[in-house]
Design an enzyme around this catalytic site. Structure first.
Site, PDB file in Angstrom:
ATOM      1  N   TYR A 168    -107.001 -66.816 -10.780  1.00 42.61           N
ATOM      2  CA  TYR A 168    -107.493 -68.027 -11.447  1.00 42.61           C
ATOM      3  C   TYR A 168    -107.734 -67.605 -12.888  1.00 42.61           C
ATOM      4  O   TYR A 168    -108.833 -67.663 -13.387  1.00 42.61           O
ATOM      5  CB  TYR A 168    -108.793 -68.430 -10.732  1.00 42.61           C
TER       6      TYR A 168
ATOM      7  N   HIS B 115    -107.324 -73.422 -17.970  1.00 36.91           N
ATOM      8  CA  HIS B 115    -107.331 -74.125 -16.681  1.00 36.91           C
ATOM      9  C   HIS B 115    -108.731 -74.084 -16.058  1.00 36.91           C
ATOM     10  O   HIS B 115    -109.251 -75.112 -15.607  1.00 36.91           O
ATOM     11  CB  HIS B 115    -106.313 -73.504 -15.725  1.00 36.91           C
TER      12      HIS B 115
ATOM     13  N   ASP C 250     -97.781 -73.568  -6.754  1.00 32.70           N
ATOM     14  CA  ASP C 250     -98.834 -73.439  -5.742  1.00 32.70           C
ATOM     15  C   ASP C 250     -99.405 -74.829  -5.446  1.00 32.70           C
ATOM     16  O   ASP C 250    -100.432 -75.223  -5.991  1.00 32.70           O
ATOM     17  CB  ASP C 250     -99.922 -72.488  -6.261  1.00 32.70           C
TER      18      ASP C 250
ATOM     19  N   ARG D  87    -117.704 -80.024 -12.776  1.00 35.98           N
ATOM     20  CA  ARG D  87    -119.108 -79.650 -12.974  1.00 35.98           C
ATOM     21  C   ARG D  87    -119.549 -80.092 -14.359  1.00 35.98           C
ATOM     22  O   ARG D  87    -119.070 -81.057 -14.896  1.00 35.98           O
ATOM     23  CB  ARG D  87    -119.266 -78.126 -12.799  1.00 35.98           C
TER      24      ARG D  87
ATOM     25  N   GLU E 258     -99.196 -76.744  -9.057  1.00 31.15           N
ATOM     26  CA  GLU E 258     -99.839 -75.805  -9.983  1.00 31.15           C
ATOM     27  C   GLU E 258     -98.748 -74.927 -10.560  1.00 31.15           C
ATOM     28  O   GLU E 258     -98.027 -74.245  -9.822  1.00 31.15           O
ATOM     29  CB  GLU E 258    -100.908 -74.967  -9.272  1.00 31.15           C
TER      30      GLU E 258
ATOM     31  N   LYS F 164    -104.625 -75.744   0.115  1.00 35.09           N
ATOM     32  CA  LYS F 164    -103.721 -74.820  -0.571  1.00 35.09           C
ATOM     33  C   LYS F 164    -102.682 -74.192   0.333  1.00 35.09           C
ATOM     34  O   LYS F 164    -101.675 -73.683  -0.153  1.00 35.09           O
ATOM     35  CB  LYS F 164    -104.556 -73.684  -1.195  1.00 35.09           C
TER      36      LYS F 164
ATOM     37  N   GLN G 167    -109.179 -80.502  -1.226  1.00 33.26           N
ATOM     38  CA  GLN G 167    -109.854 -79.366  -1.877  1.00 33.26           C
ATOM     39  C   GLN G 167    -111.301 -79.714  -2.239  1.00 33.26           C
ATOM     40  O   GLN G 167    -112.216 -78.933  -2.007  1.00 33.26           O
ATOM     41  CB  GLN G 167    -109.073 -79.005  -3.152  1.00 33.26           C
TER      42      GLN G 167
ATOM     43  N   GLU H  61     -97.508 -71.814 -11.921  1.00 30.88           N
ATOM     44  CA  GLU H  61     -97.973 -70.426 -11.901  1.00 30.88           C
ATOM     45  C   GLU H  61     -96.775 -69.488 -12.007  1.00 30.88           C
ATOM     46  O   GLU H  61     -95.627 -69.889 -11.814  1.00 30.88           O
ATOM     47  CB  GLU H  61     -98.703 -70.105 -10.582  1.00 30.88           C
TER      48      GLU H  61
HETATM   49 CA    CA Z   1    -103.353 -71.723  -7.427  1.00 29.09          CA
END
Ligand code: CA
Length: 406
Positions: free
Chosen positions: A119, A124, A224, A133, A190, A244, A231, A192
């Protein structure tokens, strides 16, 4: 050159990536992408030019070839570069060495025993933290000290071109405290990249940042897939699970770390200073242009994101050092995802969650439709390439279509 390589091909003479392919009359086997063609390594081996046990080239995955070690695999790559450029080489005039990529089927290049997803993009992590949050505390206190990651699921990693089903699961409707079950309404990609390890360690051993590159065979593009609604409901307190593990796609050609060497750049400054085991020397990021396109069923593809692997806050040597600092062992063929690769600009965000900002800024598509997340019938295509001084090394693409939930 003994084979024509189109200008701007991802698979230039500087690349020489490894993969597993088959055709109507060739069983799955190792090959090298060159221009629009594949060089059949089993056919090359029949010319008696390799000084290792070439049975590894006839396997359905590259793990045994990779296990020969970089001394041999790098020599194979260098020899092929030399042979392809020399009109009088051992390959010249030999029949049956090349097949068109368009006539071949690509397979999973390696058997992946373990999959870890990091991560490591600060943009991101900040975007997601801002959405889910408090924007003032978007990054968790640990984020700049630890390359945060989790253990993913290897069984559901598939190669580019395989369709996926929209996943089903539990979600919590807005303003409700009772979950419902059904197809995910917030299916996302995602963007990646992943690296594949090429050397084992024993339980109890650690890999330093200085040695990490010896353990990295090469890289692929990684989509991904994520179900954001699943989630959101499931991830507290232990992190991602069914949101995931229903599918991740990789591109079929493994680009060696050596092919990427000339595209090294420095990463973002790391502040506060990292703990000593995460310190590193030299340029450990790579300037790799990335893009994501969405092709709705029956219409033209539209590129929705331009990003770059060089944005990563944590580099691969730090990820591998951190992963093994406690003595966790690694194996040949393991896959390590970078985490979603977002940049600073709004068009560089590597997921629909960020591009459409949790559905508040839908993307306009060429066919007049809008996208907040990925719809049934959409094909998501990711591409990546590095280019410098007229030399191009590309990854091709990872592409997959989403089918309705069953
Ligand atoms: Ca990921």
């Amino acid at each position: 050159m003994i084979i024509n390589i189109p200008e701007k091909s991802d698979f230039s003479i500087h690349n020489i990536p490894f993969g597993i392919f088959s055709t109507s009359d060739r069983s799955p086997r190792a090959g090298v992408a060159i221009g629009d063609h594949i060089l059949d390594l089993v056919a090359v081996a029949e010319l008696d030019v390799f000084d290792f046990n070439t049975a590894v080239l006839e396997k359905e995955v590259l793990n045994d070839f990779i296990s020969l070690g970089k001394e041999i695999t790098n020599k194979v790559r260098k020899d092929i570069q030399h042979w392809l450029q020399d009109e009088d080489s051992v390959l010249a005039g030999k029949p049956g060495l090349f097949v068109l990529q368009s006539a071949a089927q690509m397979h999973m290049p390696v058997y992946i025993g373990d999959y870890t997803d990091f991560y490591s993009s600060i943009e991101h992590a900040t975007n997601v933290g801002t959405m889910f949050r408090d924007p003032a505390k978007a990054l968790m206190p640990n984020w700049k000290h630890i390359p945060v990651g989790y253990h993913g699921r290897a069984s559901s990693i598939v190669v580019s071109g395989e369709d996926i089903l929209r996943p089903k699961g539990q979600t919590l409707p807005k303003d409700s405290d009772t979950p419902i079950f059904g197809p995910s309404q917030r299916l996302d990609f995602e963007l990646e990249m992943g690296f594949i390890t090429g050397k084992n360690t024993n339980l109890g051993e650690s890999i330093s940042t200085g040695d990490a590159e010896d353990y990295i065979f090469g890289m692929v593009l990684l989509n991904d897939w994520s179900a954001r609604d699943i989630q959101k409901w499931e991830y507290v307190p232990l992190g991602p699970f069914l949101a995931k593990n229903f599918a991740s796609h990789i591109s079929p050609w493994i680009i060696t770390l050596e092919a990427l060497d000339q595209f090294r750049v420095s990463g973002p400054e790391q502040n506060p200073q990292v703990l000593p085991y995460l310190e590193f020397n030299g340029e450990k990021n790579y300037d790799i242009n990335l893009e994501v396109g969405i092709a709705p069923e029956g219409t033209e593809e539209q590129v929705v994101c331009h990003s770059n692997f060089k944005f990563m806050y944590w580099n691969m040597t730090q990820q591998l050092a951190h992963h093994t600092v406690n003595g966790c062992n690694i194996n040949i063929g393991d896959l390590y995802g970078s985490g979603t690769i977002s940049g600073k600009d709004e068009n560089s965000y590597g997921s629909m969650l960020e591009l459409a900002w949790m559905g508040t800024k839908p993307l306009k598509m060429k066919d007049g439709s809008e996208r907040k997340f990925i719809q049934d019938g959409d094909t998501v295509i990711m591409r990546g390439y590095a280019e410098k001084d007229g030399k191009r090394v590309g990854f091709g693409e990872v592409s997959a279509k989403v089918l309705p939930a069953k």
